[in-house]
Design an enzyme around this catalytic site. Structure first.
Site, PDB file in Angstrom:
ATOM      1  N   THR A 136     -39.237  26.763  -9.921  1.00 32.40           N
ATOM      2  CA  THR A 136     -39.489  25.413  -9.406  1.00 32.40           C
ATOM      3  C   THR A 136     -39.697  24.580 -10.662  1.00 32.40           C
ATOM      4  O   THR A 136     -40.239  25.090 -11.658  1.00 32.40           O
ATOM      5  CB  THR A 136     -40.751  25.339  -8.510  1.00 32.40           C
ATOM      6  OG1 THR A 136     -41.879  25.751  -9.278  1.00 32.40           O
ATOM      7  CG2 THR A 136     -40.620  26.223  -7.269  1.00 32.40           C
ATOM      8  N   HIS A 137     -39.259  23.352 -10.663  1.00 31.98           N
ATOM      9  CA  HIS A 137     -39.324  22.495 -11.874  1.00 31.98           C
ATOM     10  C   HIS A 137     -38.560  23.134 -13.046  1.00 31.98           C
ATOM     11  O   HIS A 137     -38.845  22.831 -14.193  1.00 31.98           O
ATOM     12  CB  HIS A 137     -40.760  22.235 -12.322  1.00 31.98           C
ATOM     13  CG  HIS A 137     -41.701  21.867 -11.213  1.00 31.98           C
ATOM     14  ND1 HIS A 137     -41.987  20.561 -10.883  1.00 31.98           N
ATOM     15  CD2 HIS A 137     -42.399  22.635 -10.337  1.00 31.98           C
ATOM     16  CE1 HIS A 137     -42.846  20.551  -9.856  1.00 31.98           C
ATOM     17  NE2 HIS A 137     -43.098  21.789  -9.504  1.00 31.98           N
ATOM     18  N   ASN A 144      -2.043  -2.255  13.744  1.00 31.70           N
ATOM     19  CA  ASN A 144      -3.494  -2.023  13.735  1.00 31.70           C
ATOM     20  C   ASN A 144      -3.887  -0.734  14.456  1.00 31.70           C
ATOM     21  O   ASN A 144      -4.674   0.055  13.939  1.00 31.70           O
ATOM     22  CB  ASN A 144      -4.228  -3.223  14.343  1.00 31.70           C
ATOM     23  CG  ASN A 144      -4.028  -4.480  13.504  1.00 31.70           C
ATOM     24  OD1 ASN A 144      -3.528  -4.395  12.379  1.00 31.70           O
ATOM     25  ND2 ASN A 144      -4.403  -5.628  14.045  1.00 31.70           N
ATOM     26  N   SER A 156     -13.050  26.496 -27.309  1.00 29.06           N
ATOM     27  CA  SER A 156     -13.212  25.300 -28.125  1.00 29.06           C
ATOM     28  C   SER A 156     -12.166  25.321 -29.221  1.00 29.06           C
ATOM     29  O   SER A 156     -11.818  26.386 -29.736  1.00 29.06           O
ATOM     30  CB  SER A 156     -14.608  25.281 -28.740  1.00 29.06           C
ATOM     31  OG  SER A 156     -14.612  24.495 -29.916  1.00 29.06           O
ATOM     32  N   TYR A 216      -9.636  -6.170  13.041  1.00 27.27           N
ATOM     33  CA  TYR A 216      -8.974  -5.734  11.817  1.00 27.27           C
ATOM     34  C   TYR A 216      -9.020  -6.808  10.747  1.00 27.27           C
ATOM     35  O   TYR A 216      -8.886  -7.998  11.048  1.00 27.27           O
ATOM     36  CB  TYR A 216      -7.504  -5.363  12.117  1.00 27.27           C
ATOM     37  CG  TYR A 216      -6.729  -4.942  10.879  1.00 27.27           C
ATOM     38  CD1 TYR A 216      -6.785  -3.628  10.435  1.00 27.27           C
ATOM     39  CD2 TYR A 216      -5.995  -5.870  10.138  1.00 27.27           C
ATOM     40  CE1 TYR A 216      -6.109  -3.236   9.286  1.00 27.27           C
ATOM     41  CE2 TYR A 216      -5.309  -5.481   8.997  1.00 27.27           C
ATOM     42  CZ  TYR A 216      -5.372  -4.164   8.567  1.00 27.27           C
ATOM     43  OH  TYR A 216      -4.710  -3.797   7.432  1.00 27.27           O
ATOM     44  N   LYS A 246     -16.898  29.999 -28.666  1.00 28.24           N
ATOM     45  CA  LYS A 246     -17.217  29.322 -27.416  1.00 28.24           C
ATOM     46  C   LYS A 246     -16.402  29.774 -26.224  1.00 28.24           C
ATOM     47  O   LYS A 246     -15.216  30.050 -26.306  1.00 28.24           O
ATOM     48  CB  LYS A 246     -17.002  27.810 -27.576  1.00 28.24           C
ATOM     49  CG  LYS A 246     -17.981  27.178 -28.529  1.00 28.24           C
ATOM     50  CD  LYS A 246     -19.251  26.781 -27.843  1.00 28.24           C
ATOM     51  CE  LYS A 246     -19.088  25.391 -27.281  1.00 28.24           C
ATOM     52  NZ  LYS A 246     -20.326  24.847 -26.793  1.00 28.24           N
ATOM     53  N   GLN A 290      -7.200  -2.009   4.528  1.00 28.99           N
ATOM     54  CA  GLN A 290      -6.154  -1.234   3.857  1.00 28.99           C
ATOM     55  C   GLN A 290      -6.751  -0.452   2.676  1.00 28.99           C
ATOM     56  O   GLN A 290      -6.177   0.533   2.224  1.00 28.99           O
ATOM     57  CB  GLN A 290      -5.045  -2.183   3.364  1.00 28.99           C
ATOM     58  CG  GLN A 290      -3.901  -1.496   2.666  1.00 28.99           C
ATOM     59  CD  GLN A 290      -2.682  -2.408   2.571  1.00 28.99           C
ATOM     60  OE1 GLN A 290      -1.958  -2.584   3.548  1.00 28.99           O
ATOM     61  NE2 GLN A 290      -2.474  -3.012   1.419  1.00 28.99           N
ATOM     62  N   ASN A 317     -16.511  27.988 -22.560  1.00 27.31           N
ATOM     63  CA  ASN A 317     -17.185  26.911 -21.832  1.00 27.31           C
ATOM     64  C   ASN A 317     -16.930  26.967 -20.329  1.00 27.31           C
ATOM     65  O   ASN A 317     -15.817  27.244 -19.900  1.00 27.31           O
ATOM     66  CB  ASN A 317     -16.718  25.552 -22.365  1.00 27.31           C
ATOM     67  CG  ASN A 317     -17.111  25.338 -23.821  1.00 27.31           C
ATOM     68  OD1 ASN A 317     -18.170  25.787 -24.244  1.00 27.31           O
ATOM     69  ND2 ASN A 317     -16.243  24.684 -24.576  1.00 27.31           N
ATOM     70  N   SER A 344       0.831  -1.211   0.000  1.00 21.59           N
ATOM     71  CA  SER A 344       0.000   0.000   0.000  1.00 21.59           C
ATOM     72  C   SER A 344       0.863   1.259   0.000  1.00 21.59           C
ATOM     73  O   SER A 344       0.347   2.368   0.038  1.00 21.59           O
ATOM     74  CB  SER A 344      -0.912  -0.001   1.225  1.00 21.59           C
ATOM     75  OG  SER A 344      -0.144  -0.158   2.412  1.00 21.59           O
ATOM     76  N   LYS A 400      -8.127   3.812   2.438  1.00 20.48           N
ATOM     77  CA  LYS A 400      -7.450   5.098   2.250  1.00 20.48           C
ATOM     78  C   LYS A 400      -7.701   5.763   0.909  1.00 20.48           C
ATOM     79  O   LYS A 400      -7.935   6.977   0.839  1.00 20.48           O
ATOM     80  CB  LYS A 400      -5.953   4.941   2.484  1.00 20.48           C
ATOM     81  CG  LYS A 400      -5.650   4.725   3.941  1.00 20.48           C
ATOM     82  CD  LYS A 400      -4.280   4.164   4.181  1.00 20.48           C
ATOM     83  CE  LYS A 400      -4.276   3.343   5.440  1.00 20.48           C
ATOM     84  NZ  LYS A 400      -4.913   2.011   5.274  1.00 20.48           N
ATOM     85  N   GLU A 456     -18.459  22.478 -14.754  1.00 25.85           N
ATOM     86  CA  GLU A 456     -18.807  21.112 -15.182  1.00 25.85           C
ATOM     87  C   GLU A 456     -17.978  20.067 -14.440  1.00 25.85           C
ATOM     88  O   GLU A 456     -18.464  18.993 -14.094  1.00 25.85           O
ATOM     89  CB  GLU A 456     -18.584  20.969 -16.688  1.00 25.85           C
ATOM     90  CG  GLU A 456     -19.521  21.812 -17.512  1.00 25.85           C
ATOM     91  CD  GLU A 456     -19.148  21.763 -18.985  1.00 25.85           C
ATOM     92  OE1 GLU A 456     -18.310  22.582 -19.402  1.00 25.85           O
ATOM     93  OE2 GLU A 456     -19.669  20.904 -19.700  1.00 25.85           O
TER      94      GLU A 456
HETATM   95  N1  ARG Z   1      -1.143  -1.204   5.708  1.00 24.72           N
HETATM   96  C1  ARG Z   1      -2.095  -1.664   6.679  1.00 24.72           C
HETATM   97  C2  ARG Z   1      -3.399  -0.903   6.507  1.00 24.72           C
HETATM   98  O1  ARG Z   1      -3.382   0.094   5.890  1.00 24.72           O
HETATM   99  C3  ARG Z   1      -1.569  -1.452   8.053  1.00 24.72           C
HETATM  100  C4  ARG Z   1      -2.090  -2.376   9.075  1.00 24.72           C
HETATM  101  C5  ARG Z   1      -1.562  -3.751   8.872  1.00 24.72           C
HETATM  102  N2  ARG Z   1      -1.977  -4.624   9.916  1.00 24.72           N
HETATM  103  C6  ARG Z   1      -1.920  -5.938   9.786  1.00 24.72           C
HETATM  104  N3  ARG Z   1      -2.367  -6.633  10.770  1.00 24.72           N
HETATM  105  N4  ARG Z   1      -1.483  -6.496   8.700  1.00 24.72           N
HETATM  106  O2  ARG Z   1      -4.442  -1.312   6.977  1.00 24.72           O
END
Ligand code: ARG
Length: 461
Positions: A156-157, A111, A278, A318, A284, A323, A286, A24, A326, A291
């Site tokens: 409205t509408h 964790n 354009s 966990y 144009k 992972q 735009n 990751s 993110k 948008e």
């Molecule tokens: N890269 C992991 C995550 O983003 C970190 C936690 C990993 N924990 C584990 N027990 N493998 O969740």
């Protein structure tokens, strides 16, 4: 070869594809500052609680500072075999200070580490976005003030309904974005608990001080349940739900800007700085920024949905699925920040064609309700009957292809004998908006009151 951080029970290393699916670092390297901040707090606490020696603690902290500088200077090498930012920092620490590095992870797991880092990142982002939102609200208030008297058609509408003022229209968005700020503040208060010290899931037998790390990291308190601390991501979901709702508000305003700036409406003109041309049609201009804001709103909602779906089937505590929490958050945060800044710029620069708006605001018999209200107030007619009489007058005007105000008094009286000259006063759009003095109404006097109320409220922040 087996991983040096956890390879004790492994005879051989992972398959190449395993390494790739597992890594990751390409995205979670964005957590580096939070990761190092968390490790600083953790190592200070380990020293204070006599869990590690001062000497080791000092070495660890100096090493962490070096790593922070290395990353910030852009010379930090990453390697997918080291999975994530947490392992990268620890591995580099070992290179820098040797065996003492191995003591940093005492009474901690990745964790609780990642849960802490991610909360810190989301919290920073919330604070940043809140400032962007405050700036947008400010831009909207300035436009509302400048155009408090400018009459435009209210819809409205998307059908002409009643005249309103552009200032009032801007204030509607002030209300929406202010509520978004409220949602953000509310989510932030629930997010602001420290999971650090939950360890892998069960807590730890080391005599740690969770209050101390919580305080050092600016949290209000430690999370009260270690299982919950490592396994929930509702703070991220609340952030994404805020981001989705806020993006939806931005998207509606963007859509209005797209409509208003068309040649058919010409209510506003976007500045050159927020438009594109354009390659084939020379005339144009735009509204691309608007948008894109409208388009990106779909991504925030997608981010929210993807995290919600990812979480919904996970048993305590966990799971590596997490992972995947993110990227949607980073994506939504990046886009929202761009959109807020672009919208603020657009609103500040936008040219309002007041005359065009006002001229358009009588079209579609928008003062028909004023006419009906007049019949109720002056002729003591029940509203339903007044509605019916007004409908007949609209039909008459339509047949004569003219506005209500263009009907002669005798034409009016052919429909309702009680009508007098006085009726023409309420048929003008200026009079119409000026009469809407109910609390929260569109009358310029009321709009000014609301602007003053907002300015005072925001001034006190
Ligand atoms: N890269 C992991 C995550 O983003 C970190 C936690 C990993 N924990 C584990 N027990 N493998 O969740």
């Amino acid at each position: 070869s087996a991983n040096e951080l956890w390879g004790g029970r492994f005879a051989k290393g992972p398959a190449e594809i395993m390494e790739r699916i597992n890594a990751s670092i390409d995205f979670d390297r964005r957590l580096y500052a939070q990761d190092i901040m968390g490790s600083m707090a953790h190592s200070s606490m380990l020293m204070a609680c006599n869990i590690i020696s001062e000497a080791d603690g000092q070495k660890i902290q100096e090493g962490l500072q070096t790593i922070l500088r290395e990353i910030e200077a852009g010379n930090f090498k990453t390697d997918p075999a080291l999975e994530d930012i947490h392992m990268h920092v620890e591995a580099r620490l070992r290179e820098l200070i040797g065996d003492a590095a191995g003591r940093l992870h005492t009474a901690r797991s990745r964790n609780d580490q990642v849960a802490t880092d991610f909360r810190l990142w989301v919290r920073d982002t919330m604070d940043h976005l809140d400032r962007e939102l405050a700036d947008l609200v400010d831009a909207l208030l300035d436009q509302a003030e400048a155009e408090a008297d400018t009459v435009m058609p209210g819809f409205t509408h998307l059908q002409a309904a009643q005249p309103v003022t552009f200032g009032h229209h801007m204030l509607a968005y002030v209300e929406m974005f202010a509520r978004d700020r409220g949602r953000l503040a509310d989510a932030r208060s629930r997010l602001n608990e420290s999971p650090l010290g939950s360890a892998a899931l069960a807590g730890t037998s080391f005599p740690i001080d969770r209050e101390m790390t919580s305080k050092a990291l600016g949290f209000d308190r430690p999370t009260a349940n270690s299982l919950d601390g490592v396994s929930d991501r509702d703070f991220a979901l609340e952030f994404l739900s805020f981001a989705s709702i806020c993006s939806m508000h931005l998207s509606r305003l963007a859509e209005e800007i797209v409509i208003w700036s068309s040649a058919q409406f010409r209510f506003v003109e976007c500045s050159d700085s927020f438009s594109t041309g354009s390659s084939i049609m020379p005339q144009k201009k735009n509204p691309d920024a608007a948008e894109l804001i409208r388009g990106k709103a779909g991504r925030s909602a997608g981010a929210f949905t993807s995290l919600l779906m990812m979480m919904k089937g996970l048993p305590m505590t966990y799971g590596k699925d997490m992972q995947e929490d993110k990227e949607p958050v980073f994506d939504a945060a990046d886009n929202l920040q761009l959109c807020l800044a672009a919208m603020s710029g657009m609103i500040r620069d936008i040219k309002v064609n007041g005359e065009v708006m006002t001229a358009a605001s009588g079209a579609g018999f928008t003062t028909a309700t004023d006419l009906a209200d007049w019949l109720v107030q002056k002729l003591d007619m029940p509203f339903r009957q007044a509605h019916h009489v007004t409908g007949a007058l609209v039909k008459l005007a339509e047949e004569n292809t003219c506005g209500l105000e263009d009907l002669s008094l005798s034409q009016m009286q052919s429909v309702e004998g009680g009508i007098t000259e006085e009726i023409y006063k309420v048929l003008g759009v200026q009079n119409s908006v000026a009469s809407r003095v109910s609390y929260g109404g569109t009358a310029p006097t009321k709009v000014r009151e609301q602007i003053a109320r907002w300015r005072e409220k925001l001034g006190q922040e």
